[in-house]
Write a protein that holds these residues in place. Structure first.
Motif, PDB file in Angstrom:
ATOM      1  N   LEU A   1       0.813  -1.215   0.000  1.00  0.00           N
ATOM      2  CA  LEU A   1       0.000   0.000   0.000  1.00  0.00           C
ATOM      3  C   LEU A   1       0.849   1.269   0.000  1.00  0.00           C
ATOM      4  O   LEU A   1       1.843   1.374   0.717  1.00  0.00           O
ATOM      5  N   LYS A   2       0.424   2.225  -0.765  1.00  0.00           N
ATOM      6  CA  LYS A   2       1.035   3.548  -0.720  1.00  0.00           C
ATOM      7  C   LYS A   2       0.789   4.177   0.659  1.00  0.00           C
ATOM      8  O   LYS A   2      -0.306   4.086   1.206  1.00  0.00           O
ATOM      9  N   GLY A   3       1.837   4.786   1.197  1.00  0.00           N
ATOM     10  CA  GLY A   3       1.704   5.450   2.474  1.00  0.00           C
ATOM     11  C   GLY A   3       1.866   4.545   3.673  1.00  0.00           C
ATOM     12  O   GLY A   3       2.012   5.022   4.798  1.00  0.00           O
ATOM     13  N   ARG A   4       1.843   3.237   3.469  1.00  0.00           N
ATOM     14  CA  ARG A   4       2.060   2.294   4.570  1.00  0.00           C
ATOM     15  C   ARG A   4       3.383   1.567   4.381  1.00  0.00           C
ATOM     16  O   ARG A   4       4.260   1.642   5.229  1.00  0.00           O
ATOM     17  N   GLU A   5       3.539   0.883   3.255  1.00  0.00           N
ATOM     18  CA  GLU A   5       4.812   0.251   2.921  1.00  0.00           C
ATOM     19  C   GLU A   5       5.769   1.288   2.346  1.00  0.00           C
ATOM     20  O   GLU A   5       5.345   2.274   1.721  1.00  0.00           O
ATOM     21  N   GLU A   6       7.041   1.033   2.526  1.00  0.00           N
ATOM     22  CA  GLU A   6       8.070   1.990   2.094  1.00  0.00           C
ATOM     23  C   GLU A   6       8.003   2.255   0.597  1.00  0.00           C
ATOM     24  O   GLU A   6       8.195   3.386   0.143  1.00  0.00           O
TER      25      GLU A   6
END
Length: 713
Positions: free
Chosen positions: A557-562
């Motif tokens: 996920l964007k914003g969660r995983e680097e």
């Protein structure tokens, strides 16, 4: 140290003593904790702090008693003065019912007739740390934050322990080659929500909690506790054995062990055992103990001299615990316990050493509450295993040890646990006693292959193993234990016997990452073949989904995983729905069997402030299937489905609806479908305490109809 030292004064005093003794090399014992990222300098001189705190505790005992009386919350009279809870990790409902019907478990049958027996619903997923955390807190995983053995770091995609955070120390005062810590490390339990024993303690009700999983570091409460699952070994790992051998090999063990050189002249062999990192010395070198192994070939034995310990080893037999003392700096040592076995002594010579347990008498880490409780237990019952996963399943998996050694080890650990339990029961005037016995789980993991015809991990020559009845034999041992407990019950005691989940076969492994690659959800770096561990071959800028841990899938996920690429919202929800559709009912075409019953959206099954830490999907495997060994270690290469040929041949990491646990009580209950989430509120009800506001389960006991007579004697 949080959850260890009771106040700043004690911490300052302990650190002051540490500093003085560092400068004064007189005889002293230091308890510097493990390396490998698990350095625990805050446990310096725990024995000294313990002695001081014990004295202080005696002095302030009258004042503490008065304070508890003043703080005691209003409650009704307890329904039972003592509640005894016996947990058998992994005891399967279907096998229990089968053995009861066959007359092999008469004490279970008698308890069921006198009170009740039910199948017990387990958690999603049906994994030990998840289920026992729900037992302890009375909440779903979304509220207690334990979803698997492993979590993943969204910045690095690497796995990390889900239950505890153990920090390190970066600030030191340097004096020559020595380093003196200027800070204390953080040890933090990642399980959230308050366990029922802390709630009871707030009402001045004592609890003794022995080896209940996910109690490291230990809770601070009105009671005593010996921690369990996720207590590391002295190296800071979850269990690393050593094999010293003259056999030449460059191949590393897949899991859990180190292969090391043993050199000699045919009769006398020498080696060096490496312990934890010595972070009090420049360069953080490993602490070491040299040893000498002298063979007595006519007697099929050898004499081992290791440090200050000397032990006679008989070929193929596990030793008793051997004390290992690693020198830190002059006058200071860190202690551990190991069991050893001479595994061969013909053309080649090999010596097995079990993972080095933290010594309970001189613990290098906080493993009990109060801190001296582990020492008390060793004085009462002798040396015992402290490692969270005390039975060395990895050594048997890697064929370093054999069935006989594993059976003895598991039975010895069980005997230790029984001694602890009955010691605590004898001293319990009123309050709660909970003990979890692990061997049922471990024996089913390792010996299931002998109970199932055609299992790929069993011998294919048709011979019957000496351990073909190991599971049934151990269930009968559990039955005998329940019989001894019942004999010691008082007329008004309540006895609860339960398991956290059941068990089934593990015949075929499923590599979810390999499937994700085939389906285009996971992409490898250019030139990589996917054989690297821990997803190091994955191209994250093109990967949408990946698997880490034992049951979960994560969306990148964007914003969660680097390096997330999937948008939160409509895109991620559509991706989850697509994955659920494809994975539910996934067929193993080689066997023409369904390998995955269903994939579950965790947004639909969890609630609470921590559900965002869960995997995005849980995989509910069918009987006989589980995540493959390669997938568990982060490898993408290889087939999606493959035979499991390791000794670890049974499991419970499947669709939780397939593996219910058990619930027995010497009192009847009205509910036909109890869930493990109901146990915490049930125990509180038995003590006349309303369930805590955070608890979701409901009591299985109706207080209005409960009588001592109905509980039986």
């Amino acid at each position: 140290m949080k959850n260890f030292y009771p106040n700043r004064m004690a911490l300052a005093l302990a650190m002051g003593i540490a500093f003085v003794l560092l400068m004064d090399p007189r005889s002293a014992d230091a308890y510097v904790g493990p390396g490998a990222g698990f350095a625990l300098l805050g446990s310096f001189f725990v024995v000294f702090a313990t002695m001081i705190l014990a004295g202080v505790s005696l002095l302030i005992l009258p004042f503490r008693t008065v304070w508890r009386m003043l703080r005691r919350r209003a409650r009704s009279e307890p329904l039972a003065p003592r509640v005894i809870v016996v947990g058998f990790d992994g005891q399967d409902a279907h096998l229990t019912e089968k053995f009861m019907a066959e007359g092999k478990m008469p004490h279970f049958s008698a308890l069921a007739e006198r009170g009740c027996y039910r199948q017990l619903k387990t958690t999603f997923p049906s994994i030990t740390p998840v289920a026992w955390s729900t037992f302890s807190t009375g909440v779903n995983p979304g509220k207690h934050n334990i979803f698997d053995f492993l979590d993943r770091d969204p910045r690095t995609y690497l796995p990390r322990l889900s239950s505890a955070h153990i920090g390190s120390v970066d600030r030191f005062l340097r004096i020559g080659k020595f380093k003196i810590p200027l800070a204390k490390p953080e040890i933090r339990l990642l399980r959230k929500s308050k366990p029922f024993w802390k709630c009871l303690g707030e009402h001045n009700i004592w609890s003794t909690i022995l080896r209940v999983p996910i109690t490291f570091p230990p809770d601070r409460f009105y009671g005593a506790q010996l921690g369990a699952m996720c207590i590391p070994d002295l190296l800071g790992t979850q269990g690393t054995f050593a094999l010293f051998t003259t056999r030449p090999s460059t191949e590393a063990f897949q899991e859990g062990g180190l292969r090391l050189d043993l050199k000699g002249d045919g009769t006398v062999f020498k080696g060096i055992l490496e312990g934890p990192q010595n972070i009090l010395v420049k360069g953080d070198p490993a602490m070491t103990i040299p040893f000498t192994l002298t063979l007595d070939r006519p007697a099929h034995a050898a004499d081992l001299k290791i440090g200050a310990s000397a032990v006679r080893l008989e070929l193929g037999l596990l030793s008793d615990y051997v004390k290992l003392e690693f020198p830190v700096v002059p006058g200071m040592k860190v202690a551990g316990l190991s069991r050893l076995m001479l595994t061969e002594m013909d053309e080649h010579v090999s010596l097995y050493m079990s993972p080095i347990n933290i010594e309970p008498e001189k613990p290098a880490m906080p493993i009990s509450h109060p801190s001296y409780y582990s020492t008390y237990l060793e004085k009462k019952i002798g040396p015992y295993a402290t490692l969270g996963l005390a039975e060395d399943t990895w050594a048997l998996n890697e064929k370093v040890t054999d069935d006989r050694a594993f059976w003895r080890q598991s039975q010895d650990v069980e005997a230790e646990r029984e001694k602890m339990f009955f010691t605590a029961l004898e001293r319990l005037r009123k309050g709660c006693l909970v003990t979890v016995f692990d061997a049922t789980d471990r024996i089913q993991h390792m010996f299931w292959r002998y109970s199932e015809a055609g299992h790929p991990a069993a011998a294919q020559d048709g011979t019957r193993s000496e351990y073909a009845d190991a599971i049934a034999d151990h269930y009968q041992r559990n039955d005998a234990l329940v019989g001894r407990v019942v004999e010691r019950l008082r007329a008004d005691d309540v006895l609860i016997v339960l398991s956290d989940h059941g068990f089934t076969s593990f015949r075929r492994g499923v590599n979810l990452n390999s499937w994700l690659r085939e389906e285009g959800y996971l992409v490898l770096k250019e030139g990589s073949d996917g054989s690297g561990s821990w997803l190091q071959d994955v191209e994250w800028s093109a990967t949408r989904v990946y698997a880490v841990g034992l049951v979960g899938l994560f969306i990148n996920l964007k914003g969660r995983e680097e390096h997330g690429i999937v948008e939160v919202g409509a895109e991620s929800e559509a991706l989850k729905a697509e994955l659920i559709s494809k994975l539910s009912g996934l067929v193993d075409t080689d066997k023409d069997e369904v390998g995955i019953n269903e994939a579950f959206d965790t947004d639909q099954i969890y609630r609470g402030p921590y559900k965002g830490n869960a995997p995005d999907l849980l995989i509910g495997y069918n009987h006989g299937y589980r995540i493959s060994w390669d997938c568990a270690s982060g490898k993408v290469a290889g087939p999606v489905f493959e035979d499991n040929v390791k000794a670890w041949s049974g499991d419970h990491i499947v669709d939780p609806r397939l593996v219910p646990g058990i619930f027995l009580c010497n009192h009847s209950i009205a509910r036909k479908d109890p869930h493990i989430v109901d146990l915490a509120p049930t125990i509180m009800t038995l003590f006349g305490v309303a369930k805590a506001p955070h608890m979701e389960g409901s009591s299985l006991i109706d207080a209005s109809s409960f009588t001592v007579e109905s509980a039986g004697s």
